[in-house]
Scaffold this motif. Structure first.
Motif, PDB file in Angstrom:
ATOM      1  N   SER A  77     -11.735 -77.811  26.988  1.00 27.62           N
ATOM      2  CA  SER A  77     -12.082 -76.500  26.456  1.00 27.62           C
ATOM      3  C   SER A  77     -12.081 -76.549  24.938  1.00 27.62           C
ATOM      4  O   SER A  77     -11.528 -77.470  24.331  1.00 27.62           O
ATOM      5  CB  SER A  77     -11.084 -75.442  26.940  1.00 27.62           C
ATOM      6  N   LEU A  79     -10.256 -75.260  22.464  1.00 26.69           N
ATOM      7  CA  LEU A  79      -8.960 -74.609  22.473  1.00 26.69           C
ATOM      8  C   LEU A  79      -8.860 -73.489  21.455  1.00 26.69           C
ATOM      9  O   LEU A  79      -8.368 -72.402  21.761  1.00 26.69           O
ATOM     10  CB  LEU A  79      -7.852 -75.645  22.238  1.00 26.69           C
ATOM     11  N   ASP A  82     -10.806 -70.531  22.707  1.00 29.22           N
ATOM     12  CA  ASP A  82     -10.156 -69.932  23.873  1.00 29.22           C
ATOM     13  C   ASP A  82      -8.909 -69.152  23.466  1.00 29.22           C
ATOM     14  O   ASP A  82      -8.657 -68.046  23.966  1.00 29.22           O
ATOM     15  CB  ASP A  82      -9.768 -71.017  24.872  1.00 29.22           C
ATOM     16  N   SER A 188      -5.908 -74.787  31.450  1.00 31.10           N
ATOM     17  CA  SER A 188      -5.748 -74.386  30.048  1.00 31.10           C
ATOM     18  C   SER A 188      -4.413 -74.872  29.496  1.00 31.10           C
ATOM     19  O   SER A 188      -4.310 -75.229  28.314  1.00 31.10           O
ATOM     20  CB  SER A 188      -5.871 -72.865  29.901  1.00 31.10           C
ATOM     21  N   ASN A 191      -4.840 -78.478  28.457  1.00 33.59           N
ATOM     22  CA  ASN A 191      -5.551 -78.578  27.181  1.00 33.59           C
ATOM     23  C   ASN A 191      -4.633 -78.227  26.011  1.00 33.59           C
ATOM     24  O   ASN A 191      -4.707 -78.851  24.944  1.00 33.59           O
ATOM     25  CB  ASN A 191      -6.781 -77.679  27.199  1.00 33.59           C
ATOM     26  N   MET A 192      -3.766 -77.244  26.206  1.00 31.41           N
ATOM     27  CA  MET A 192      -2.788 -76.929  25.173  1.00 31.41           C
ATOM     28  C   MET A 192      -1.836 -78.099  24.967  1.00 31.41           C
ATOM     29  O   MET A 192      -1.539 -78.497  23.835  1.00 31.41           O
ATOM     30  CB  MET A 192      -1.998 -75.682  25.570  1.00 31.41           C
ATOM     31  N   SER A 195      -3.389 -80.873  23.019  1.00 29.20           N
ATOM     32  CA  SER A 195      -3.430 -80.577  21.588  1.00 29.20           C
ATOM     33  C   SER A 195      -2.056 -80.749  20.953  1.00 29.20           C
ATOM     34  O   SER A 195      -1.927 -81.320  19.864  1.00 29.20           O
ATOM     35  CB  SER A 195      -3.942 -79.147  21.376  1.00 29.20           C
ATOM     36  N   GLU A 232       1.123 -69.699  19.596  1.00 32.48           N
ATOM     37  CA  GLU A 232       0.523 -70.523  20.648  1.00 32.48           C
ATOM     38  C   GLU A 232       1.403 -70.525  21.893  1.00 32.48           C
ATOM     39  O   GLU A 232       0.909 -70.487  23.025  1.00 32.48           O
ATOM     40  CB  GLU A 232       0.288 -71.950  20.148  1.00 32.48           C
TER      41      GLU A 232
END
Length: 266
Positions: A77, A79, A82, A188, A191-192, A195, A232
């Motif tokens: 994604s 990020l 999103d 999701s 993906n976090m 990162s 976040e």
């Protein structure tokens, strides 16, 4: 299934009795019983991860896999975009809460609302938090081992954890690849985690029911940085951050120089 039956795995030698869980794709090896000295087992398997392709994770109260995914099947994604969308939705709710304070009957039993919690101090999406700065030796596996030692020696309840071995390309993919059962949006979340792995040197080290424990090699060193990053954390939707029991400034301050992050979803 005995630990010597690899079923497609290249298992480390000398493992305790274990099995490959059914209905898991690509697969998950799990010890039959909680392991003694779980930190030692974690470190031993982590040292062989490059050879075996298996990443260790401590796993309390294991349950059958829930739609496990191959690493390549975890959707990537944008990020930042999103999270900006998630922030706009969160900000709308935040402003509504400020206009209509939370009633005591909307919180868990015995919890008193923090009426003065200002929430994240942002009027617009600030973008992703900057990467953490390395100080001294920057070895994520060493930090992860220290986090595992802390989790298994203290009050966290992981002293009696099972050992799991997951064919994940990177630590951040462990929850999705093993089919971790939780209320978190796994794609999701991964993906976090990917990162954070790049920016803060994180590693997924343990799963405890619906709780995720993450080691952090390069945590924020200043309060301003921690406040930026804490947003976040809020946007993961984790209940321990969003249930109204801890004011945002208190939570943000707790991230300064903190090498272990924990999240749970009800």
């Amino acid at each position: 299934m005995a630990s010597g039956d690899t079923s497609g795995f290249r298992l480390p030698a000398g493992l305790p009795p274990g099995h490959v869980t059914p209905c898991a794709a690509p697969a998950l090896w799990l010890s039959d019983e909680p392991v003694t000295t779980p930190a030692t087992w974690w470190a031993r398997c982590q040292q062989q991860a490059r050879e075996t392709g298996l990443r260790p994770v401590l796993y309390s109260w294991p349950s059958p896999p829930d739609h496990p995914q191959l690493p390549d099947d975890i959707p990537e994604s944008q990020l930042d975009a999103d999270l900006e969308r998630a922030w706009r939705s969160y900000r709308t709710r935040q402003l509504r809460r400020q206009e209509l304070p939370v009633r005591a009957d909307e919180l868990p039993e015995g919890v008193t609302p923090w009426e003065d919690d200002p929430g994240p101090p942002h009027d617009q999406w600030p973008g992703l938090a900057p990467a953490g700065l390395a100080t001294g030796i920057d070895y994520p596996d060493d930090t992860a081992y220290l986090a595992v030692e802390k989790l298994t020696a203290g009050h966290h309840g992981l002293r009696g954890a099972h050992l799991g071995l997951v064919p994940a390309t990177r630590s951040s993919d462990i929850p999705a690849v093993m089919g971790w059962r939780c209320e978190a949006p796994r794609a999701s979340l991964c993906n976090m985690l990917r990162s954070w792995e790049g920016r803060f040197g994180t590693r997924v080290v343990a799963l405890q029911g619906a709780t995720l424990h993450v080691s952090v090699t390069r945590p924020p060193r200043t309060l301003d940085h921690a406040v930026h990053l804490a947003l976040e954390h809020v946007l993961t939707g984790a209940d321990n951050i969003n249930d109204g029991t801890t004011p945002f400034p208190v939570y943000a301050e707790s991230l300064v120089d903190n090498h272990l992050w924990s999240f749970w979803w009800d």
